[in-house]
Design a protein around this motif. Structure first.
Motif, PDB file in Angstrom:
ATOM      1  N   GLN A 332     -65.706  51.333  65.831  1.00 22.42           N
ATOM      2  CA  GLN A 332     -64.713  51.641  66.885  1.00 22.42           C
ATOM      3  C   GLN A 332     -63.223  50.986  66.438  1.00 22.42           C
ATOM      4  N   GLU A 333     -63.145  50.790  65.167  1.00 22.36           N
ATOM      5  CA  GLU A 333     -62.037  49.993  64.803  1.00 22.36           C
ATOM      6  C   GLU A 333     -60.484  50.907  65.283  1.00 22.36           C
ATOM      7  N   ALA A 334     -59.912  50.339  66.291  1.00 19.37           N
ATOM      8  CA  ALA A 334     -58.457  50.720  66.727  1.00 19.37           C
ATOM      9  C   ALA A 334     -58.620  52.158  67.522  1.00 19.37           C
ATOM     10  N   ALA A 335     -59.733  52.514  67.996  1.00 17.64           N
ATOM     11  CA  ALA A 335     -60.225  53.566  68.464  1.00 17.64           C
ATOM     12  C   ALA A 335     -59.368  53.449  70.005  1.00 17.64           C
ATOM     13  N   PRO A 336     -58.644  54.630  70.268  1.00 17.18           N
ATOM     14  CA  PRO A 336     -57.815  54.571  71.595  1.00 17.18           C
ATOM     15  C   PRO A 336     -58.632  54.615  72.708  1.00 17.18           C
ATOM     16  N   ALA A 337     -60.110  54.686  72.971  1.00 16.42           N
ATOM     17  CA  ALA A 337     -60.854  54.738  74.061  1.00 16.42           C
ATOM     18  C   ALA A 337     -60.889  53.403  75.016  1.00 16.42           C
ATOM     19  N   ARG A 338     -60.609  52.427  74.251  1.00 17.10           N
ATOM     20  CA  ARG A 338     -60.469  51.023  74.924  1.00 17.10           C
ATOM     21  C   ARG A 338     -59.123  50.965  75.641  1.00 17.10           C
ATOM     22  N   GLU A 339     -58.236  51.350  75.136  1.00 13.93           N
ATOM     23  CA  GLU A 339     -56.747  51.343  75.918  1.00 13.93           C
ATOM     24  C   GLU A 339     -56.844  52.344  77.027  1.00 13.93           C
ATOM     25  N   GLY A 348     -57.739  51.560  89.279  1.00 11.75           N
ATOM     26  CA  GLY A 348     -58.560  51.623  90.153  1.00 11.75           C
ATOM     27  C   GLY A 348     -59.992  52.564  90.003  1.00 11.75           C
ATOM     28  N   ALA A 349     -59.995  53.251  88.734  1.00  7.63           N
ATOM     29  CA  ALA A 349     -60.946  54.158  88.724  1.00  7.63           C
ATOM     30  C   ALA A 349     -62.335  53.479  88.371  1.00  7.63           C
ATOM     31  N   GLN A 350     -63.222  54.078  88.590  1.00  6.60           N
ATOM     32  CA  GLN A 350     -64.440  53.461  88.063  1.00  6.60           C
ATOM     33  C   GLN A 350     -64.890  54.125  86.962  1.00  6.60           C
ATOM     34  N   ILE A 351     -65.172  53.441  85.884  1.00  6.72           N
ATOM     35  CA  ILE A 351     -65.623  53.995  84.446  1.00  6.72           C
ATOM     36  C   ILE A 351     -66.888  53.952  84.325  1.00  6.72           C
ATOM     37  N   ASP A 352     -67.469  54.640  83.403  1.00  6.93           N
ATOM     38  CA  ASP A 352     -68.742  54.928  82.759  1.00  6.93           C
ATOM     39  C   ASP A 352     -68.400  55.760  81.402  1.00  6.93           C
ATOM     40  N   TYR A 353     -69.457  55.406  80.457  1.00  6.76           N
ATOM     41  CA  TYR A 353     -69.058  55.765  79.313  1.00  6.76           C
ATOM     42  C   TYR A 353     -70.381  56.473  78.690  1.00  6.76           C
ATOM     43  N   HIS A 354     -70.355  57.438  77.604  1.00  5.52           N
ATOM     44  CA  HIS A 354     -71.410  58.038  76.732  1.00  5.52           C
ATOM     45  C   HIS A 354     -71.062  58.009  75.337  1.00  5.52           C
ATOM     46  N   ASP A 355     -71.969  57.608  74.703  1.00  6.99           N
ATOM     47  CA  ASP A 355     -71.636  57.566  73.118  1.00  6.99           C
ATOM     48  C   ASP A 355     -73.072  57.244  72.267  1.00  6.99           C
ATOM     49  N   PRO A 356     -73.495  58.324  71.702  1.00  3.10           N
ATOM     50  CA  PRO A 356     -74.918  58.372  71.124  1.00  3.10           C
ATOM     51  C   PRO A 356     -74.839  57.147  69.923  1.00  3.10           C
ATOM     52  N   HIS A 357     -73.750  56.635  69.308  1.00  3.51           N
ATOM     53  CA  HIS A 357     -73.742  55.795  68.482  1.00  3.51           C
ATOM     54  C   HIS A 357     -73.428  54.392  68.779  1.00  3.51           C
ATOM     55  N   VAL A 358     -73.188  54.307  70.080  1.00  3.22           N
ATOM     56  CA  VAL A 358     -72.594  52.862  70.652  1.00  3.22           C
ATOM     57  C   VAL A 358     -73.462  52.791  72.108  1.00  3.22           C
ATOM     58  N   LEU A 359     -74.489  51.699  71.829  1.00  2.56           N
ATOM     59  CA  LEU A 359     -75.282  51.279  72.893  1.00  2.56           C
ATOM     60  C   LEU A 359     -74.631  50.177  74.074  1.00  2.56           C
ATOM     61  N   ASP A 360     -73.714  49.751  73.445  1.00  5.46           N
ATOM     62  CA  ASP A 360     -73.212  48.586  74.200  1.00  5.46           C
ATOM     63  C   ASP A 360     -71.664  48.746  73.927  1.00  5.46           C
ATOM     64  N   GLU A 365     -63.859  42.380  77.703  1.00  5.27           N
ATOM     65  CA  GLU A 365     -65.149  41.240  77.635  1.00  5.27           C
ATOM     66  C   GLU A 365     -66.141  41.485  78.584  1.00  5.27           C
ATOM     67  N   ARG A 366     -66.025  42.820  79.618  1.00  7.32           N
ATOM     68  CA  ARG A 366     -66.993  43.109  80.524  1.00  7.32           C
ATOM     69  C   ARG A 366     -67.700  44.504  80.153  1.00  7.32           C
ATOM     70  N   PRO A 367     -68.886  44.437  80.204  1.00  4.98           N
ATOM     71  CA  PRO A 367     -69.727  45.546  79.899  1.00  4.98           C
ATOM     72  C   PRO A 367     -69.401  46.666  80.750  1.00  4.98           C
ATOM     73  N   VAL A 368     -69.309  47.951  79.964  1.00  6.05           N
ATOM     74  CA  VAL A 368     -68.830  49.110  80.940  1.00  6.05           C
ATOM     75  C   VAL A 368     -70.395  49.824  80.942  1.00  6.05           C
ATOM     76  N   PRO A 369     -70.569  50.477  82.034  1.00  5.68           N
ATOM     77  CA  PRO A 369     -72.069  51.066  82.175  1.00  5.68           C
ATOM     78  C   PRO A 369     -72.118  52.345  81.539  1.00  5.68           C
TER      79      PRO A 369
END
Length: 420
Positions: A332-339, A348-360, A365-369
């Protein structure tokens, strides 16, 4: 027990070198001042996201690889390769702290006739003006006379199955011709081709040119993406047509931003000296500015698409697909997804994510569902945003299931989604 090779820095640069060396039958010790990577490696786990697999680590250990935090091992090798991280600081100059620590640890134990090679990405002049003095002062030896010193910048492309360590030519620039030949003899055991540069500065600048070439061309197509969208032009079809030209063109593709470990470097910023050439690479600075704007542009497109479908960003459910910096990798080094996630959350959006290679995955510092069922999550989300096109994604099926899909990589079939 003496080893042929010491790899200093067990991160994304050092571990592939260790793997190649062990595979070539070279007795290898790995040194890192941080005890965590060594502990992880001894346990058969990779300490770096998106690098080697657990089975590859186990094969390296069974092949004789010894990770250690004992600097005493550095005084018992024929070749020492420094692979320390050199990240950009807040002022966008290269941080050489880890490199300096590695140099001092090696210098205190450096023996005559040892070959020392720098693989870390650095501005031109670092090998001679920063590394060499530290090695000489700490050892009492003279580079080019008592020990060999060279630079051979890394050319890794993690996950690339076509261009492997062995099949990628290695550029080497030594302090003297004897330094170059000594380093070439070592790398000749690992790679099919060795390219001799005139000296360390030329080798260092080769890395700068290669990285900035990619960065500038990505910036060009990112600007083209914005312009083509405003003009109603299909950029992806433009690229498809342009890449048929057999000369004078190399295709690059836009995206939501740039990431990875290869950072753009302006050699006009030399952190080890107050003297600069006075001719900064303005093209690189402009490319950085353009690429840094892409996450904001993605947010703008998200807001526009939601608005066109009668929805606001505030309160919208947004699913982000692929949060790594390159496909089919966990890095995930410097990936734009976090920004992008951070900005959407601020709106104010509710964010979920999916990535087969990233389980957490964590943002601020807060977990994204994490979505368990990709298709169900896409059907439930007001907007799905493809940020990375992992091979496992069925993009055609995803386009059918998603209420609204923004493809920032141009990976979906034409007409199946809104493209960047």
């Amino acid at each position: 027990m003496p080893a042929d090779l010491a790899v200093i820095g067990l991160g994304h640069l050092g571990l592939p070198l260790v793997q190649a060396a062990v595979a070539a039958g070279i007795d290898t010790v790995g040194y890192d001042t941080d005890p965590r990577p060594c502990a992880e490696l001894r346990a058969g786990r990779t300490p770096v996201e998106g690098s080697l697999t657990a089975s590859e680590i186990r094969r390296m250990l069974s092949g004789g690889f010894r990770p250690t935090t004992s600097a005493a091992e550095l005084g018992r090798v024929r070749t020492a390769v420094i692979c320390s991280p050199t990240p950009l600081g807040p002022d966008r100059t290269v941080n050489l702290t880890a490199l300096g620590d590695a140099a001092r640890a090696l210098a205190a134990r450096l023996r005559p006739h040892t070959t020392v090679v720098l693989e870390s990405a650095v501005p031109p002049g670092t090998t001679e003006n920063f590394l060499r003095p530290l090695l000489e002062e700490g050892s009492g030896l003279t580079a080019g006379r008592d020990f060999h010193l060279a630079c051979s910048p890394s050319r890794l492309d993690p996950g690339n199955r076509t261009h492997t360590y062995a099949s990628t030519p290695k550029v080497i620039g030594g302090l003297t011709s004897a330094c170059t030949e000594s380093a070439a003899a070592f790398y000749g055991r690992l790679t099919d081709k060795v390219v001799r540069a005139r000296g360390p500065r030329e080798a260092e600048m080769t890395k700068v040119l290669e990285t900035n070439f990619r960065h500038v061309n990505i910036a060009l197509v990112n600007e083209m993406a914005v312009a083509c969208h405003d003009l109603g032009v299909d950029l992806w079809d433009v690229i498809r047509c342009a890449e048929t030209k057999p000369f004078g063109f190399q295709p690059f593709r836009p995206g939501p931003g740039v990431g990875g470990h290869g950072v753009p470097v302006d050699p006009g910023c030399l952190p080890y000296s107050s003297r600069t050439p006075g001719h900064p690479l303005r093209m690189v600075s402009l490319a950085q500015e353009i690429n840094d704007r892409m996450p904001s542009y993605v947010i703008q497109r998200c807001a526009t698409l939601l608005n066109e479908h009668g929805k606001s960003v505030r309160g919208a459910r947004v699913l982000l697909l692929g949060v790594t910096y390159k496909p089919d990798s966990a890095d995930q080094e410097a990936a734009p997804a976090r920004e992008i996630a951070t900005r959407l959350m601020d709106m104010g959006a509710q964010i979920d994510y999916h990535d087969p290679h990233v389980l957490d995955w964590r943002v601020r510092e807060r977990p994204v569902p994490r979505a368990d069922s990709l298709y169900e999550a896409a059907a439930a989300a007001d907007l799905t945003v493809l940020l990375q096109q992992h091979r496992t994604y069925d993009l055609q099926g995803l386009a059918v299931k998603a209420q609204l899909l923004l493809d920032t990589r141009g990976a979906t079939p034409a007409g199946a989604a809104h493209r960047l």
